[in-house]
Scaffold this motif. Structure first.
Motif, PDB file in Angstrom:
ATOM      1  N   ARG A   1      17.451  47.163  23.184  1.00 29.04           N
ATOM      2  CA  ARG A   1      18.822  47.800  22.834  1.00 29.04           C
ATOM      3  C   ARG A   1      19.581  46.591  22.184  1.00 29.04           C
ATOM      4  O   ARG A   1      20.193  45.673  22.714  1.00 29.04           O
ATOM      5  N   ALA A   2      19.869  46.718  20.721  1.00 27.65           N
ATOM      6  CA  ALA A   2      20.702  46.000  20.009  1.00 27.65           C
ATOM      7  C   ALA A   2      21.973  46.329  20.246  1.00 27.65           C
ATOM      8  O   ALA A   2      22.923  46.198  19.067  1.00 27.65           O
ATOM      9  N   ALA A   3      22.435  46.734  21.074  1.00 30.42           N
ATOM     10  CA  ALA A   3      23.779  47.062  21.415  1.00 30.42           C
ATOM     11  C   ALA A   3      24.188  46.759  22.949  1.00 30.42           C
ATOM     12  O   ALA A   3      23.357  46.199  23.633  1.00 30.42           O
ATOM     13  N   LEU A   4      25.437  46.888  23.329  1.00 27.64           N
ATOM     14  CA  LEU A   4      25.781  46.516  24.339  1.00 27.64           C
ATOM     15  C   LEU A   4      25.802  47.473  25.677  1.00 27.64           C
ATOM     16  O   LEU A   4      26.190  48.741  24.938  1.00 27.64           O
ATOM     17  N   ASP A   5      25.324  47.246  26.468  1.00 17.68           N
ATOM     18  CA  ASP A   5      25.093  48.231  27.792  1.00 17.68           C
ATOM     19  C   ASP A   5      26.458  48.645  28.084  1.00 17.68           C
ATOM     20  O   ASP A   5      27.668  47.734  28.145  1.00 17.68           O
ATOM     21  N   ASP A   6      26.840  49.792  28.283  1.00 25.04           N
ATOM     22  CA  ASP A   6      28.168  50.437  28.610  1.00 25.04           C
ATOM     23  C   ASP A   6      28.819  49.600  30.122  1.00 25.04           C
ATOM     24  O   ASP A   6      29.895  49.180  30.101  1.00 25.04           O
ATOM     25  N   SER A   7      27.774  49.357  30.802  1.00 32.70           N
ATOM     26  CA  SER A   7      28.028  48.442  32.160  1.00 32.70           C
ATOM     27  C   SER A   7      28.511  46.988  31.855  1.00 32.70           C
ATOM     28  O   SER A   7      29.121  46.548  32.684  1.00 32.70           O
ATOM     29  N   SER A   8      28.301  46.462  30.888  1.00 38.61           N
ATOM     30  CA  SER A   8      28.848  45.109  30.491  1.00 38.61           C
ATOM     31  C   SER A   8      30.470  45.081  30.256  1.00 38.61           C
ATOM     32  O   SER A   8      30.846  44.002  30.486  1.00 38.61           O
ATOM     33  N   GLN A   9      31.093  46.401  30.216  1.00 37.84           N
ATOM     34  CA  GLN A   9      32.481  46.242  30.137  1.00 37.84           C
ATOM     35  C   GLN A   9      33.266  46.417  31.522  1.00 37.84           C
ATOM     36  O   GLN A   9      34.520  46.649  31.425  1.00 37.84           O
ATOM     37  N   VAL A  10      32.534  46.883  32.335  1.00 36.98           N
ATOM     38  CA  VAL A  10      33.140  47.232  33.602  1.00 36.98           C
ATOM     39  C   VAL A  10      33.929  46.076  34.459  1.00 36.98           C
ATOM     40  O   VAL A  10      34.987  46.237  35.119  1.00 36.98           O
ATOM     41  N   GLY A  11      33.482  44.878  34.138  1.00 40.05           N
ATOM     42  CA  GLY A  11      34.063  43.725  34.495  1.00 40.05           C
ATOM     43  C   GLY A  11      35.491  43.577  33.900  1.00 40.05           C
ATOM     44  O   GLY A  11      36.631  43.032  34.804  1.00 40.05           O
ATOM     45  N   SER A  12      35.582  43.811  32.816  1.00 36.15           N
ATOM     46  CA  SER A  12      37.000  43.716  32.057  1.00 36.15           C
ATOM     47  C   SER A  12      37.869  44.750  32.547  1.00 36.15           C
ATOM     48  O   SER A  12      39.247  44.624  32.602  1.00 36.15           O
ATOM     49  N   ILE A  13      37.289  45.860  32.664  1.00 35.18           N
ATOM     50  CA  ILE A  13      38.131  47.097  33.263  1.00 35.18           C
ATOM     51  C   ILE A  13      38.813  46.927  34.679  1.00 35.18           C
ATOM     52  O   ILE A  13      39.760  47.014  35.128  1.00 35.18           O
ATOM     53  N   ALA A  14      37.667  46.386  35.546  1.00 36.60           N
ATOM     54  CA  ALA A  14      38.213  45.900  36.765  1.00 36.60           C
ATOM     55  C   ALA A  14      39.044  44.825  36.905  1.00 36.60           C
ATOM     56  O   ALA A  14      40.008  44.783  37.651  1.00 36.60           O
ATOM     57  N   ALA A  15      39.165  43.818  36.214  1.00 39.10           N
ATOM     58  CA  ALA A  15      40.107  42.906  36.031  1.00 39.10           C
ATOM     59  C   ALA A  15      41.612  43.286  35.654  1.00 39.10           C
ATOM     60  O   ALA A  15      42.422  42.814  36.182  1.00 39.10           O
ATOM     61  N   ILE A  16      41.590  44.381  34.733  1.00 40.67           N
ATOM     62  CA  ILE A  16      42.784  44.851  34.171  1.00 40.67           C
ATOM     63  C   ILE A  16      43.334  45.710  35.593  1.00 40.67           C
ATOM     64  O   ILE A  16      44.545  45.653  35.942  1.00 40.67           O
ATOM     65  N   ILE A  17      42.279  46.552  36.162  1.00 40.38           N
ATOM     66  CA  ILE A  17      43.097  47.100  37.403  1.00 40.38           C
ATOM     67  C   ILE A  17      43.597  46.135  38.416  1.00 40.38           C
ATOM     68  O   ILE A  17      44.708  46.506  39.065  1.00 40.38           O
ATOM     69  N   ARG A  18      42.736  45.075  38.511  1.00 38.04           N
ATOM     70  CA  ARG A  18      43.277  43.919  39.752  1.00 38.04           C
ATOM     71  C   ARG A  18      44.450  43.345  39.013  1.00 38.04           C
ATOM     72  O   ARG A  18      45.493  43.215  40.024  1.00 38.04           O
ATOM     73  N   ALA A  19      44.729  42.953  37.987  1.00 39.51           N
ATOM     74  CA  ALA A  19      45.772  42.323  37.315  1.00 39.51           C
ATOM     75  C   ALA A  19      47.026  43.098  37.733  1.00 39.51           C
ATOM     76  O   ALA A  19      48.378  42.591  37.978  1.00 39.51           O
ATOM     77  N   PHE A  20      47.177  44.553  37.539  1.00 34.64           N
ATOM     78  CA  PHE A  20      48.359  45.416  37.782  1.00 34.64           C
ATOM     79  C   PHE A  20      48.416  45.809  39.210  1.00 34.64           C
ATOM     80  O   PHE A  20      49.615  46.716  39.369  1.00 34.64           O
ATOM     81  N   GLY A  21      47.447  45.542  40.029  1.00 37.73           N
ATOM     82  CA  GLY A  21      47.567  45.900  41.344  1.00 37.73           C
ATOM     83  C   GLY A  21      47.246  47.304  41.782  1.00 37.73           C
ATOM     84  O   GLY A  21      47.887  47.923  42.839  1.00 37.73           O
ATOM     85  N   TRP A  22      46.797  48.025  41.027  1.00 38.06           N
ATOM     86  CA  TRP A  22      46.437  49.558  41.233  1.00 38.06           C
ATOM     87  C   TRP A  22      45.399  49.572  42.147  1.00 38.06           C
ATOM     88  O   TRP A  22      44.217  48.982  42.079  1.00 38.06           O
ATOM     89  N   ARG A  23      45.403  50.461  43.267  1.00 36.42           N
ATOM     90  CA  ARG A  23      44.623  50.698  44.281  1.00 36.42           C
ATOM     91  C   ARG A  23      43.649  51.891  43.904  1.00 36.42           C
ATOM     92  O   ARG A  23      42.684  51.959  44.712  1.00 36.42           O
ATOM     93  N   GLU A  24      43.902  52.882  43.263  1.00 38.53           N
ATOM     94  CA  GLU A  24      43.108  54.125  43.193  1.00 38.53           C
ATOM     95  C   GLU A  24      43.020  54.144  41.666  1.00 38.53           C
ATOM     96  O   GLU A  24      43.932  54.085  40.677  1.00 38.53           O
ATOM     97  N   VAL A  25      41.918  54.567  41.023  1.00 38.57           N
ATOM     98  CA  VAL A  25      41.329  54.764  39.540  1.00 38.57           C
ATOM     99  C   VAL A  25      40.729  56.008  39.615  1.00 38.57           C
ATOM    100  O   VAL A  25      40.021  56.522  40.454  1.00 38.57           O
TER     101      VAL A  25
END
Length: 900
Positions: free
Chosen positions: A146-170
């Motif tokens: 796979r000469a591309a990025l796995d979709d799961s590689s971006q979930v850490g960045s999404i979770a960090a944004i959720i945590r930064a703004f204190g959202w509890r449900e997504v």
């Protein structure tokens, strides 16, 4: 669309892309070895067209700078026609009939599944630059790259944004296919790590109509969650946002996050749709802005006449480069053949193709290939492209601007700093994100939830109980409509009124049809977990076992469990009552001090005062007599030495203070009412096997059992009146000797019976009363902040006075207890002063005595030992000091009497 077959020789590529002056050089060189490479893409979509163009340009650029290579890749392109079966047939044709050494493609994850199995069976590497579903990794084929990025590689960045703004449900919104479903398990796991939950998953069919999209969006509007993560390709995502804007879902209450599947292709989205996406946050891999990248982008724009080159095109370019490097390194050449296997006459096409003779060497070379590509560092880890940092972008107008970055090591950062990327701590602080324009052109982030628009009224469970109605009670009016009231209810109402938004709710009794309690407080909390209640309000204690399946707000009462016992009048009328005002330490210190002062005065007066001379026992008696007579200032002996007078002046002050304190304390003990608790130690209750009271249905019952109380000796009470009755009977007559309950209940009980009972012993830690909500409820943080505001205001005092009365009218029972005996700690300063004065006087006297008799000490001789000298000094101390003015006056009086 029909199947297209295109064969591009390396010579045609050179003619197209090499300058004329290089052609003669090429012709002069040895003929390169052609290596067949298959390409399977959907040619009628832009990504497929872009992929072929980028692969062609990559090979042209590569061989222009590596004309000395002995191999040349020859592309054999097939159209998968957006169909899984067509993609598989194309791959089978390329492997069986063309005998390609590797295949670049396919575009989609669904098409890749079967193609990967074909590649493994034939040992032909399959290299995809756009199939990003994490589920493909589970196939674990050594011939899949796979000469591309796995979709799961971006979930850490999404979770960090959720945590930064204190959202509890997504709520994730994703397309109903392998591409959409693959990321969901990884996304939910990442969200759980930042304490965010997924209450609902919105699934959109790949070929959804506008009506289906609108119906799903309407469903989301009726829910309270307003944070959405959109994971779908651009053609479907653009339609989703266009409909969301028309429904008013791009307002300030909403937060939208798109995955890189859409962020890659923002340039291909129509301007009207981009304007509707204002305020959306997206994530995408970081691409270093190098000279090679800018040059390639410019050349691509000139050749294709389009300005929408995206990440998939860059990965296609780098895939071709990596394959060209690997083919040369593995020496794939003319002798590369397909080894035919033994097949039967009835074998199918899937069993008749051979096995590549150079497949193992080629996949090994591919796995070890690394270089600086136009998309960044190209390095494979377990057959997957290594994940780079991610950009956090904000859609503003027709484009997107970078507002921050995310890395695995540092979390969210404002700027990328590769020199110290591994030295700082992981951060999810929103201060590291630049200013964001949110939907509705808002500058402040949405709170992530609202009161549902489906008209739902929150059902608040309320316990039904017989006693302690001041805290919570439920009554039914003549129309059988329940009405809740009490301290807890008023606090909750006040807190909800203080919220910056309105929340409709109603109280629902946790009761049976005959208006009796339906269960314990644990069962009430469990009903919230089951969803039968949206919350529970009452005197519900925050304890560990309940917090496993519900969330509590901050406590709004005092915390702890305490013991209440009766108090008794304990006037000290025994014969030894006179000893109680002072502790034994102070008695002992005083006795020693009197003796020491008497001894010191004897030392200072012995040589100059006849009152301190005489027979041995007379002098011993004088030491005790003089010392203790100072207690009542009854001594008749005069003191002559100034040192003695100095010591006595200070000592008389100490004696005066000590005697006055003793007199005051003894008077208080004998005249004022003395109230003492009947029991002060829990171990005494256990040892005597006393009966103990606890409130019916309370968790205190389990606490008492853990404290080793006999379960058969535990009696339950339901009200303050019943508790008083149990105390009145006593433990020997069917009552109790002590009661355990939470401090708020006990304070209410003592407010009514302040002269009969008191709290004693240690306080067993609990967290007080809290309101109960389902786990992850977005109301919990806001209600907790409301509790802090209410408890710190005058409103809480008014509520307490309303239900518990003015507690100041009832004196604290602890003030009725006899004061403790006076201890040494109250007088050690005085004794220190006396000690210093006495020691100073003794040192001065010793120096003066030695100076007057130094000739005794200074004598020399063999027979004069130190003991002899000390004995001589002692004899001189025993004798009168005839040089003293006392004895001189006596001699003068004697002469005058003789002469007379």
């Amino acid at each position: 669309m029909g199947k297209k077959t295109i064969s591009l020789s390396i010579f045609s590529l050179l003619i197209l892309f090499l300058p004329l002056e290089h052609l003669t050089v090429v012709e002069a060189q040895e003929t390169p070895i052609p290596v067949k490479i298959g390409v399977v893409v959907d040619m009628d979509i832009y990504v497929g067209e872009m992929g072929i163009n980028c692969i062609s340009m990559a090979l042209s650029d590569f061989y222009a700078s590596h004309d000395y290579y002995k191999t040349r890749l020859v592309l054999h392109t097939r159209d998968s026609d957006r169909d899984v079966v067509a993609a598989a047939a194309a791959a089978l044709d390329l492997i069986k009939n063309v005998e390609v050494q590797a295949i670049i493609g396919p575009l989609s994850s669904a098409q890749a599944n079967f193609m990967i199995n074909l590649g493994e069976k034939s040992q032909v590497p399959i290299i995809t630059f756009s199939a990003t579903s994490p589920s493909l990794a589970s196939i674990r084929s050594p011939y899949f790259i796979r000469a591309a990025l796995d979709d799961s590689s971006q979930v850490g960045s999404i979770a960090a944004i959720i945590r930064a703004f204190g959202w509890r449900e997504v709520v994730p919104i994703y397309v109903d296919n392998e591409f959409g479903e693959g990321i969901i398990p990884f996304l939910t796991d990442a969200l759980e790590k930042v304490n965010a939950r997924v209450p609902y998953r919105s699934v959109v069919p790949p070929l959804a109509t506008d009506d289906q999209i609108v119906a799903e969006l309407y469903k989301l509007m009726t829910m309270q969650t307003r944070v959405f993560v959109v994971h779908m390709l651009t053609h479907l995502g653009a339609r989703l946002f266009a409909k969301a804007e028309k429904l008013g879902m791009m307002s300030g209450d909403y937060a939208w996050i798109i995955t890189d599947g859409m962020t890659y292709e923002l340039d291909s989205i129509e301007l009207s749709v981009m304007n509707s996406m204002t305020g959306v946050i997206g994530v995408q891999p970081f691409i270093p802005k190098t000279e090679e990248f800018d040059n390639f982008k410019t050349r691509y724009r000139k050749k294709i006449q389009r300005n929408d080159l995206n990440m998939f095109g860059l990965w296609a370019y780098d895939s071709a480069i990596s394959l060209a490097l690997a083919v040369e390194k593995a020496q794939v050449g003319v002798n590369s053949t397909f080894l035919k296997t033994n097949i039967s006459r009835n074998s199918t096409d899937l069993e008749t193709f051979g096995i590549s003779s150079t497949g193992k060497e080629l996949i090994q070379a591919l796995s070890n290939t690394s270089f600086r590509g136009i998309s960044g560092d190209f390095k494979l880890v377990d057959g997957q492209l290594q994940s780079p940092p991610y950009e956090i972008v904000n859609m503003v107008g027709p484009g997107a601007r970078v507002v921050g970055y995310w890395t695995k090591e540092n979390g969210i950062v404002r700027d990328l700093n590769f020199t110290n990327a591994n030295t700082s701590n992981y951060s999810t602080s929103k201060s590291n994100i630049g200013s964001i324009i949110w939907p509705g052109d808002k500058t402040s982030p949405p709170k992530g939830w609202v009161v549902p628009t489906n008209g739902k009224i929150l059902k608040i469970g309320v316990p039904v109980k017989d006693g302690f109605s001041e805290f919570v009670h439920v009554t039914w009016n003549p129309n059988n409509i329940p009405e809740a009231g009490g301290y807890c209810i008023d606090v909750f109402d006040t807190v909800m009124e203080a919220l910056p938004y309105g929340v409709p709710y109603e109280y629902v009794p946790f009761a049976t049809s005959d208006h009796k309690t339906a269960g314990s407080y644990n069962e009430l909390a469990y009903q919230v977990y089951l969803g039968n209640f949206d919350a529970a309000v009452g005197d519900v204690t925050i304890v560990a076992n309940r917090s496993q399946y519900v969330d509590f707000t901050l406590p709004y009462t005092e915390s702890g469990v305490s013991m209440v016992v009766p108090i008794k009048d304990d006037k000290s009328k025994n014969a030894w009552a006179f000893l109680k005002p002072l502790t034994w330490q102070l008695w002992l210190t005083s006795f020693c001090s009197f003796v020491f002062v008497g001894f010191l005065i004897w030392v200072l007066e012995h040589r100059i005062n006849e009152d301190f001379r005489g027979p041995f026992w007379h002098q011993v008696g004088m030491v005790f007599w003089f010392g203790f007579s100072t207690m009542v200032f009854a001594h008749k002996e005069r003191v002559i030495s100034n040192l003695s007078r100095f010591v006595l002046i200070i000592w008389f002050l100490v004696v005066l203070i000590l005697t006055q304190s003793y007199t005051a304390s003894l008077t208080s003990m004998l005249t004022v009412q003395q109230l003492q608790p009947t029991v002060t130690d829990v171990t005494e209750l256990i040892k005597n096997n006393e009966y103990i009271g606890y409130q019916m249905g309370s968790f205190v019952f389990g606490l008492l059992k853990n404290m080793k109380f006999d379960e058969t000796r535990l009696l339950a009470f339901n009200s303050t009146e019943e508790l008083d009755e149990l105390f009145s009977k006593g433990s020997r007559n069917g009552g109790i000797a002590a009661a355990f309950d939470e401090i708020p209940y006990m304070k209410l009980f003592l407010a009514k019976y302040c002269s009969k009972y008191t709290m004693v012993g240690p306080t067993y830690k609990t967290d007080g009363f809290g309101f109960v909500f389902p786990i992850g409820s977005p109301l919990v943080p806001d209600v907790s902040r409301g509790i802090l505001n209410v408890t710190e205001s005058k409103k809480m005092i008014d509520i307490e006075k309303k239900w518990f009365g003015d507690r100041t009218k009832c004196p604290d029972s602890s003030t009725l207890f006899s004061s403790n005996s006076i201890g040494l700690e109250s007088f050690w300063g005085l004794f220190l002063i006396v000690g210093i004065a006495a020691a100073s006087a003794l040192i001065i006297y010793a120096i003066k005595f030695l100076r007057e008799n130094w000739h005794v000490v200074d004598r020399s001789g063999h027979e004069l030992t130190i003991w002899t000298k000390m004995n001589d000094l002692l004899q001189r101390f025993k004798n009168r000091d005839l040089s003293s003015h006392t004895f001189k006056n006596m001699e003068n009086r004697d002469r005058e009497s003789v002469c007379g």
